[in-house]
Design a protein around this motif. Structure first.
Motif, PDB file in Angstrom:
ATOM      1  N   MET B   1       0.838  -1.201   0.000  1.00 34.50           N
ATOM      2  CA  MET B   1       0.000   0.000   0.000  1.00 34.50           C
ATOM      3  C   MET B   1       0.874   1.253   0.000  1.00 34.50           C
ATOM      4  O   MET B   1       1.825   1.349   0.767  1.00 34.50           O
ATOM      5  CB  MET B   1      -0.887  -0.009   1.255  1.00 34.50           C
ATOM      6  N   GLU B   2       0.541   2.200  -0.844  1.00 31.22           N
ATOM      7  CA  GLU B   2       1.366   3.411  -0.942  1.00 31.22           C
ATOM      8  C   GLU B   2       1.151   4.329   0.258  1.00 31.22           C
ATOM      9  O   GLU B   2       0.132   4.281   0.933  1.00 31.22           O
ATOM     10  CB  GLU B   2       1.018   4.168  -2.229  1.00 31.22           C
ATOM     11  N   GLU B   3       2.117   5.200   0.459  1.00 32.32           N
ATOM     12  CA  GLU B   3       2.115   6.123   1.590  1.00 32.32           C
ATOM     13  C   GLU B   3       0.840   6.969   1.663  1.00 32.32           C
ATOM     14  O   GLU B   3       0.251   7.153   2.715  1.00 32.32           O
ATOM     15  CB  GLU B   3       3.342   7.049   1.476  1.00 32.32           C
ATOM     16  N   LYS B   4       0.416   7.474   0.493  1.00 32.57           N
ATOM     17  CA  LYS B   4      -0.728   8.391   0.495  1.00 32.57           C
ATOM     18  C   LYS B   4      -2.076   7.674   0.509  1.00 32.57           C
ATOM     19  O   LYS B   4      -3.115   8.304   0.596  1.00 32.57           O
ATOM     20  CB  LYS B   4      -0.643   9.332  -0.720  1.00 32.57           C
ATOM     21  N   THR B   5      -2.048   6.341   0.434  1.00 31.55           N
ATOM     22  CA  THR B   5      -3.308   5.591   0.457  1.00 31.55           C
ATOM     23  C   THR B   5      -3.772   5.388   1.891  1.00 31.55           C
ATOM     24  O   THR B   5      -3.001   4.953   2.741  1.00 31.55           O
ATOM     25  CB  THR B   5      -3.125   4.220  -0.216  1.00 31.55           C
ATOM     26  N   LEU B   6      -5.021   5.728   2.126  1.00 31.39           N
ATOM     27  CA  LEU B   6      -5.568   5.589   3.478  1.00 31.39           C
ATOM     28  C   LEU B   6      -6.326   4.270   3.618  1.00 31.39           C
ATOM     29  O   LEU B   6      -6.305   3.634   4.665  1.00 31.39           O
ATOM     30  CB  LEU B   6      -6.511   6.754   3.769  1.00 31.39           C
ATOM     31  N   LEU B   7      -6.992   3.907   2.546  1.00 35.72           N
ATOM     32  CA  LEU B   7      -7.797   2.686   2.573  1.00 35.72           C
ATOM     33  C   LEU B   7      -7.684   1.988   1.232  1.00 35.72           C
ATOM     34  O   LEU B   7      -7.762   2.626   0.184  1.00 35.72           O
ATOM     35  CB  LEU B   7      -9.269   3.043   2.838  1.00 35.72           C
ATOM     36  N   SER B   8      -7.457   0.698   1.284  1.00 38.08           N
ATOM     37  CA  SER B   8      -7.383  -0.080   0.055  1.00 38.08           C
ATOM     38  C   SER B   8      -8.333  -1.276   0.161  1.00 38.08           C
ATOM     39  O   SER B   8      -8.222  -2.077   1.081  1.00 38.08           O
ATOM     40  CB  SER B   8      -5.939  -0.547  -0.147  1.00 38.08           C
ATOM     41  N   VAL B   9      -9.288  -1.330  -0.766  1.00 33.89           N
ATOM     42  CA  VAL B   9     -10.273  -2.411  -0.767  1.00 33.89           C
ATOM     43  C   VAL B   9     -10.054  -3.247  -2.025  1.00 33.89           C
ATOM     44  O   VAL B   9     -10.002  -2.705  -3.131  1.00 33.89           O
ATOM     45  CB  VAL B   9     -11.710  -1.846  -0.742  1.00 33.89           C
ATOM     46  N   LYS B  10      -9.887  -4.544  -1.834  1.00 33.75           N
ATOM     47  CA  LYS B  10      -9.605  -5.418  -2.985  1.00 33.75           C
ATOM     48  C   LYS B  10     -10.562  -6.604  -3.015  1.00 33.75           C
ATOM     49  O   LYS B  10     -10.643  -7.366  -2.052  1.00 33.75           O
ATOM     50  CB  LYS B  10      -8.173  -5.973  -2.897  1.00 33.75           C
ATOM     51  N   GLY B  11     -11.271  -6.734  -4.122  1.00 32.00           N
ATOM     52  CA  GLY B  11     -12.133  -7.907  -4.341  1.00 32.00           C
ATOM     53  C   GLY B  11     -13.148  -8.145  -3.238  1.00 32.00           C
ATOM     54  O   GLY B  11     -13.366  -9.283  -2.829  1.00 32.00           O
ATOM     55  N   LEU B  12     -13.776  -7.069  -2.778  1.00 32.30           N
ATOM     56  CA  LEU B  12     -14.720  -7.202  -1.663  1.00 32.30           C
ATOM     57  C   LEU B  12     -16.021  -7.872  -2.101  1.00 32.30           C
ATOM     58  O   LEU B  12     -16.645  -7.470  -3.079  1.00 32.30           O
ATOM     59  CB  LEU B  12     -15.025  -5.817  -1.083  1.00 32.30           C
TER      60      LEU B  12
END
Lengths: 255, 233
Positions: B1-12
């Motif tokens: 996850m990149e520094e500026k990413t706060l939330l990462s949702v994958k294949g929910l």
């Protein structure tokens, strides 16, 4: 008034206070009927303890502990509360309990007999009541927020499920304590009725809990006095006093 | 996850019983951005919120940046009118300091009559008042991201301020990332830098003016999208 009677009154008042405090959450959780009928489950536990010549409070504690874990599990796992199932389970416990309780003890176990409360049991009630107050106070904010909104509580990292289990175990404990005084048919009422009366009058949760505790104490104290003077069982006397408070509070209910 | 990413949702994926409510949705939320989630009723918007908050079971991955503090404003509370709990007591679940409670109430637009409000039962508040109290409660936890679920019925705030201008102001004042669910497209254009169109699956995702077009709206709300057109500026 002899020392023994004063001691019993004090012990009873403490149990009433603890019941009122815990009951305040039970009523808000809309689990009044569960709280009321939960005490029936104590009966088979007490019967088995009597048959094994063990202190019946131990049997009551064990049976209530198991029932509480069952209720908690059902509550966690199902979206809709299986009221009928819980009702049937409680009634079955009562029926089985009545069948297997030794005849001479049956009346006492069902309706309570304050004269049979021993000094050791009194001390047990005092210790357990203190434990109930301390633990409930510690979890009360989390418990209350969980009642207002389970989602909100969980989003703040509150382990709602664990808090509910701790709370229900305390309810089981307080009912086991009350069994000697009020009997298995009516102890649950002491958890529910003072709280229901307090809810009619209170605006804020602080006042609600305080009133519920006060009604719990007064119900036990006045009820025991009446029972002793009239020579009747303490259980019905205490519960009827509590219901008297409810009726009066209902008349003065805030809108 | 990149520094500026706060939330990462994958294949929910979210299922209720065997019914698929959310199907294979992926998106990222950047720090200090405002993401709007739009879609018709029953599209799974609130369910998506509950999943990324960890309130319900799901498949796929939801990764929050480390040390993120979430403030959640639910759509509504089911509190009966006679539930003995005042606004003050409700806010004290979050914060014991009366001064901070006072500041939070001011920040959501309660400037006067706070004493009366604090003594009011939570269950007797109007829809708009309750929304603002819920936002105040969320803000009290000093969050760095606010998840806001818009109530279905229109909420009256004051004449000067809508709930969205309020949230927009809070975002600037308190350095917040905002994720909100909305039913109004005009709000999305005005306040969001990103939009996620949801109707069980991801229909579109990106800056509103780039990804919200006739085609995606038709997919989202059905063929007749003319009713939404007048919201575009």
């Amino acid at each position: 008034m002899n020392t023994n009677f004063a001691f019993l009154l004090f012990v009873g008042a403490l149990a009433g206070a603890a019941s009122g405090y815990l009951g305040s959450f039970m009523v808000l959780k809309r689990m009044s009927l569960v709280g009321d009928a939960l005490s029936h489950v104590a009966l088979p536990g007490m019967a088995i303890a009597l048959m094994l010549s063990v202190n019946p409070i131990l049997g009551a504690l064990l049976a209530l502990g198991l029932a509480v874990i069952g209720i908690w599990y059902i509550g966690e796992k199902s979206e809709i509360y299986p009221e009928a199932l819980v009702g049937i389970f409680f009634t079955a416990s009562l029926a089985i309990g009545i069948l297997i309780t030794p005849e001479p003890e049956l009346l006492e176990v069902l309706f309570g007999n304050i004269e049979k409360v021993t000094g050791l049991e009194g001390i047990l009630v005092i210790a357990a009541s203190l434990l109930i107050f301390v633990v409930t106070k510690l979890i009360s904010n989390k418990l209350a927020l969980g009642i207002v909104s389970e989602d909100l509580a969980k989003s703040e990292g509150i382990k709602v499920s664990r808090i509910n289990l701790i709370y229900l175990l305390l309810v089981g404990l307080v009912i086991a304590l009350g069994v000697k005084f009020l009997g298995t048919l009516l102890t649950g009422a002491l958890v529910i009725v003072p709280a229901a009366a307090a809810k009619n009058l209170a605006r804020a949760i602080a006042g609600y809990q305080m009133l519920s505790i006060v009604f719990g104490i007064l119900s036990v104290v006045i009820g025991i006095f009446i029972a002793t003077l009239a020579g009747i069982s303490s259980g019905p006397a205490v519960v009827l006093v509590a219901i008297g408070f409810f009726v009066v509070s209902y008349i003065f209910k805030r809108n | 996850m990149e520094e500026k990413t706060l939330l990462s949702v994958k294949g929910l994926k979210v299922k209720f019983n065997s019914h698929l409510i959310i199907d294979d949705v992926s998106f990222d939320v950047e720090r200090d951005s405002t993401l709007a989630i739009i879609g018709p009723n029953g599209a799974g918007k609130s369910v998506l919120f509950r999943a990324i908050l960890g309130l319900i079971p799901y498949e796929g991955t939801v990764t929050w940046a480390p040390k993120v503090k979430i403030g959640y404003v639910p759509q509504k509370l089911f509190v009966a009118k006679d539930f003995p709990l005042t606004v003050a007591e409700f806010l004290r679940f979050k914060e014991g300091d009366n001064q901070k409670i006072d500041e939070a109430l001011v920040s959501v637009g309660f400037k006067e009559n706070k004493t009366k409000l604090l003594k009011t039962r939570l269950g007797t508040l109007s829809g708009g008042e309750l929304q603002r109290v819920l936002i105040a409660s969320a803000v009290l936890g000093s969050p760095n991201v606010l998840l806001f679920d818009e109530p279905t019925s229109g909420v009256d705030i004051s004449a000067e301020e809508t709930i969205y201008s309020l949230i927009d102001r809070l975002k600037k004042e308190k350095d917040l990332t905002i994720i909100f669910i909305s039913h109004e497209l005009q709000v999305v254009y005005k306040y969001a830098d990103g939009v996620l169109c949801l109707n069980k699956e991801k229909i579109c995702f990106g800056p509103p003016r780039e990804v919200v077009d006739k085609e995606s709206l038709a997919k989202l709300y059905g063929e007749d999208v003319s009713v939404y057109k007048h919201h575009e500026h």
